[in-house]
Design a protein around this motif. Sequence first.
Motif, PDB file in Angstrom:
ATOM      1  N   ASP A 120      -9.649   4.631  -1.553  1.00  0.00           N
ATOM      2  CA  ASP A 120      -9.374   3.700  -0.759  1.00  0.00           C
ATOM      3  C   ASP A 120      -9.877   2.336  -1.252  1.00  0.00           C
ATOM      4  O   ASP A 120      -9.254   1.037  -0.934  1.00  0.00           O
ATOM      5  CB  ASP A 120     -10.074   3.942   0.875  1.00  0.00           C
ATOM      6  CG  ASP A 120      -9.552   5.138   1.480  1.00  0.00           C
ATOM      7  OD1 ASP A 120      -8.427   5.489   0.904  1.00  0.00           O
ATOM      8  OD2 ASP A 120     -10.209   5.808   2.277  1.00  0.00           O
ATOM      9  N   GLU A 163      -7.648  -1.381  -1.870  1.00  0.00           N
ATOM     10  CA  GLU A 163      -7.836  -2.579  -1.463  1.00  0.00           C
ATOM     11  C   GLU A 163      -7.981  -3.609  -2.471  1.00  0.00           C
ATOM     12  O   GLU A 163      -7.460  -4.960  -2.372  1.00  0.00           O
ATOM     13  CB  GLU A 163      -9.033  -2.504  -0.432  1.00  0.00           C
ATOM     14  CG  GLU A 163      -8.756  -1.662   0.799  1.00  0.00           C
ATOM     15  CD  GLU A 163      -7.122  -1.784   1.421  1.00  0.00           C
ATOM     16  OE1 GLU A 163      -6.989  -3.010   1.685  1.00  0.00           O
ATOM     17  OE2 GLU A 163      -6.502  -0.983   1.738  1.00  0.00           O
ATOM     18  N   ARG A 191       0.925  -1.085  -0.031  1.00  0.00           N
ATOM     19  CA  ARG A 191       0.145   0.048  -0.018  1.00  0.00           C
ATOM     20  C   ARG A 191       0.769   1.305   0.034  1.00  0.00           C
ATOM     21  O   ARG A 191       0.813   2.167  -0.576  1.00  0.00           O
ATOM     22  CB  ARG A 191      -0.793  -0.050   1.223  1.00  0.00           C
ATOM     23  CG  ARG A 191      -2.093  -1.208   1.241  1.00  0.00           C
ATOM     24  CD  ARG A 191      -2.903  -0.901   2.364  1.00  0.00           C
ATOM     25  NE  ARG A 191      -3.829  -2.092   2.560  1.00  0.00           N
ATOM     26  CZ  ARG A 191      -3.710  -3.221   3.110  1.00  0.00           C
ATOM     27  NH1 ARG A 191      -2.431  -3.221   4.082  1.00  0.00           N
ATOM     28  NH2 ARG A 191      -4.682  -4.210   3.062  1.00  0.00           N
TER      29      ARG A 191
END
Length: 432
Positions: free
Chosen positions: A251, A255, A214
Amino acid sequence: METGNIKNSLKQRLFCFRGLVVLSGVLGMTAAGVGAATLSVLRQPALTESVRGLVVAQQAGCFGCHGPGGVGGGPNPGSVDGDVPPLRASGAMMFYAQNEQEIREWILRGIPARLEREKSWQRGLIQMPAYQGRLSREQVDHLVAYVQSVSQVEHPVGKLPAEGRRTAQRLGCFNCHGPEGRGGLPNPGSFVGIIPPWDGNDYHELVHDDQEVREWILDGVSQRFAGNPAASFFLNRQAIQMPAYRDAISDDELEALVSFIQWLRQTDHVVAEAPDSNASSILGPVERGAWLYRTYGCATCHGPDGVGGVPNPNAAGGYVPALTDLADKLEIFEPEHVSALLERLERGIGIEAMADDPPMPEFDTFLDRYLEMRLLVLRGDKASKRDPDGAEPPLRMPGWRGLMHDSGPITAAEIDSVFGYLLTLQDFSEDV
């Protein structure tokens, strides 16, 4: 050329310094450069099968017929579709090879046994050579892996990794990390000499866990590497820098992208098989539209999921256009209007017949534009020239009129379904 020679060739081109060493913070950046230059050793990157297969394809002359990088070959009179098929076809390879074994048969025998038995199969004047006895078993394995990756015959099962794959396409990740993230471009001055593939062994050196990947995506570097003077030395000197996507990815997309990388790194993939032409008849309209888009090679020019970007010299814009803004071109500006149109398609109502129960205001304007585009699909067209006095752009829109599949000619309903699928690709959240 045997695999040992391939390794030597790659070694000459891809060797680089390996300078990731653990240094005390008191060494400072200057000492980091000295330490890296002193302690680094030449190493060969941990190449994936797909990258090795690319080298085999180059040496075996595959791109002479299938086009540079496998993006598509020239005309092949008498063949099933008139051209040498592309390798990069976003699932269209399933029309020619339905599984890994058939890809292997193409390479070794020049044609799979299944198609050899079909008397109606048209091979054309340019025939696939048989490489039995010309390539080693290892080379064939590498070449099969390369064809599988560039033709995108594997699709992740599950909504999250599938969304991650689409995110990777949107952000251009595969341009550097290679098809499906399985092999990257050379990157002089980097740790391993290439942009690391996501499914390779070098990934472990760069990414210890999901949190670190990430950080790489959001900031272009992980905190562990940013805080290491020797690592920073190499990151700063490499030719191609990892972009920071913090302001370009949500976001949820982050993911999903991590989920796709997790799927890619699995040793045993659960693969969503592309349906054959008989199975496709039981798909819903939008799913069938997606199948037709893949099967008939639309992605070869318009890109996977309609993202475009394939160069077309002297065409207006210089590239084959993307199709992800088709709703705008058809003057559909609200997602609920797309949903209403697709709901009617699912009920078996053709787009022309929707005039009796319009799914949106100004339906007549939409219908006029749609019928113009459908006619363009049926008859095909040349690309508009950027320079009127220049050469014809090499890529043109092929006509679907008379196009046949196992259950007969392409119908208006099937073209409706392709447009229905393409309408789902528009991201209304980006509209102003």
